[in-house]
Design a protein around this motif. Structure first.
Motif, short mmCIF file in Angstrom:
data_model
loop_
_atom_site.label_atom_id
_atom_site.label_comp_id
_atom_site.label_asym_id
_atom_site.label_seq_id
_atom_site.Cartn_x
_atom_site.Cartn_y
_atom_site.Cartn_z
N MET A 294 38.29 57.49 53.69
CA MET A 294 37.92 58.33 52.58
C MET A 294 37.96 59.77 53.09
SD MET A 294 34.29 58.44 50.51
CE MET A 294 33.69 57.09 51.39
N GLY A 295 38.59 60.62 52.35
CA GLY A 295 38.70 62.01 52.76
C GLY A 295 37.52 62.84 52.28
N LEU A 296 37.63 64.12 52.53
CA LEU A 296 36.57 65.04 52.15
C LEU A 296 36.41 65.10 50.63
CD1 LEU A 296 34.52 67.08 53.24
CD2 LEU A 296 36.29 68.82 53.05
N GLY A 297 37.48 65.03 49.90
CA GLY A 297 37.42 65.06 48.44
C GLY A 297 36.68 63.85 47.88
N GLY A 298 36.93 62.68 48.44
CA GLY A 298 36.23 61.48 48.00
C GLY A 298 34.73 61.56 48.27
N CYS A 299 34.37 62.14 49.38
CA CYS A 299 32.94 62.30 49.71
C CYS A 299 32.27 63.26 48.73
CB CYS A 299 32.79 62.82 51.13
SG CYS A 299 33.37 61.67 52.38
N ILE A 300 32.95 64.33 48.40
CA ILE A 300 32.38 65.30 47.45
C ILE A 300 32.26 64.68 46.06
CG2 ILE A 300 32.80 67.51 46.31
CD1 ILE A 300 33.96 68.48 48.98
N ILE A 301 33.22 63.86 45.68
CA ILE A 301 33.13 63.17 44.39
C ILE A 301 31.96 62.19 44.38
CG2 ILE A 301 34.31 61.45 42.95
CD1 ILE A 301 36.93 62.93 43.58
N LEU A 302 31.74 61.48 45.49
CA LEU A 302 30.60 60.58 45.57
C LEU A 302 29.28 61.34 45.42
CD1 LEU A 302 31.26 57.95 48.38
CD2 LEU A 302 30.78 57.54 45.99
N ILE A 303 29.18 62.49 46.06
CA ILE A 303 27.96 63.30 45.93
C ILE A 303 27.78 63.76 44.49
CG2 ILE A 303 26.87 65.47 46.65
CD1 ILE A 303 28.27 65.09 49.38
N LEU B 78 21.25 57.95 44.04
CA LEU B 78 20.76 58.40 45.33
C LEU B 78 21.57 57.78 46.47
CD1 LEU B 78 18.52 60.10 46.64
CD2 LEU B 78 17.18 58.00 46.76
N ILE B 79 21.91 56.51 46.34
CA ILE B 79 22.74 55.85 47.36
C ILE B 79 24.12 56.49 47.42
CG2 ILE B 79 23.90 53.67 47.93
CD1 ILE B 79 21.36 52.26 46.86
N PHE B 80 24.71 56.81 46.28
CA PHE B 80 26.01 57.49 46.27
C PHE B 80 25.93 58.83 47.00
CE2 PHE B 80 28.26 55.50 42.33
CZ PHE B 80 28.39 54.32 43.03
N MET B 81 24.87 59.59 46.75
CA MET B 81 24.73 60.90 47.40
C MET B 81 24.57 60.75 48.91
SD MET B 81 22.56 63.37 44.89
CE MET B 81 21.16 62.29 44.65
N ILE B 82 23.79 59.77 49.35
CA ILE B 82 23.61 59.56 50.80
C ILE B 82 24.91 59.14 51.46
CG2 ILE B 82 22.47 58.07 52.50
CD1 ILE B 82 20.00 58.12 50.64
N VAL B 83 25.64 58.23 50.82
CA VAL B 83 26.93 57.79 51.38
C VAL B 83 27.92 58.97 51.42
CG1 VAL B 83 28.94 56.31 50.96
CG2 VAL B 83 26.63 55.38 50.77
N GLY B 84 27.91 59.81 50.41
CA GLY B 84 28.78 60.99 50.40
C GLY B 84 28.43 61.97 51.50
N LEU B 85 27.14 62.18 51.74
CA LEU B 85 26.73 63.08 52.83
C LEU B 85 27.09 62.52 54.20
CD1 LEU B 85 23.26 64.29 51.53
CD2 LEU B 85 25.34 65.63 51.75
N ILE B 86 26.92 61.21 54.37
CA ILE B 86 27.34 60.59 55.64
C ILE B 86 28.85 60.73 55.82
CG2 ILE B 86 27.56 58.38 56.84
CD1 ILE B 86 24.83 57.63 55.64
N GLY B 87 29.60 60.56 54.76
CA GLY B 87 31.06 60.73 54.84
C GLY B 87 31.47 62.14 55.18
N VAL B 88 30.80 63.14 54.60
CA VAL B 88 31.11 64.54 54.93
C VAL B 88 30.80 64.82 56.40
CG1 VAL B 88 30.40 66.93 54.52
CG2 VAL B 88 30.88 65.44 52.60
N ALA B 89 29.65 64.33 56.88
CA ALA B 89 29.30 64.55 58.29
C ALA B 89 30.30 63.88 59.22
CB ALA B 89 27.89 64.02 58.55
N THR B 90 30.71 62.67 58.88
CA THR B 90 31.69 61.96 59.71
C THR B 90 33.04 62.66 59.68
OG1 THR B 90 30.57 59.89 59.21
CG2 THR B 90 32.79 59.72 60.10
#
Length: 82
Positions: free
Chosen positions: A1-10, A34-46
């Motif tokens: 999942m790229g950066l765009g996918g993470c931002i969409i999840l957030i 809330l779970i979507f936002m946490i997964v998106g933040l973890i994806g952005v950090a990764t």
């Protein structure tokens, strides 16, 4: 999942958590958001940590010139034998 996918999840998570008032039986929509936002933040950090390691700095290969003409040693002009 790229950066765009993470931002969409957030964004989707924030919309589900803060902008909706749906009531679904058996599903807590606020918790899902809330779970979507946490997964998106973890994806952005990764993604940013992997991108930082992948970036390689290549040193310049140009030679340094000090602006002086090259010194030619011919045996007569260097002060010996005068």
């Amino acid at each position: 999942m790229g950066l765009g996918g993470c931002i969409i999840l957030i964004a989707v998570g924030a919309i589900l958590t803060f902008a909706t008032d749906w009531d679904m039986q058996g599903v807590n929509v606020n918790l899902v958001g809330l779970i979507f936002m946490i997964v998106g933040l973890i994806g952005v950090a990764t993604f940013t940590s992997i991108y930082r390691r992948r970036r390689v700095v290549v040193p310049h290969t140009t030679s340094v010139v000090d602006g002086q003409a090259p010194h030619h040693r011919d045996g007569y002009s260097d002060g010996y034998g005068v």
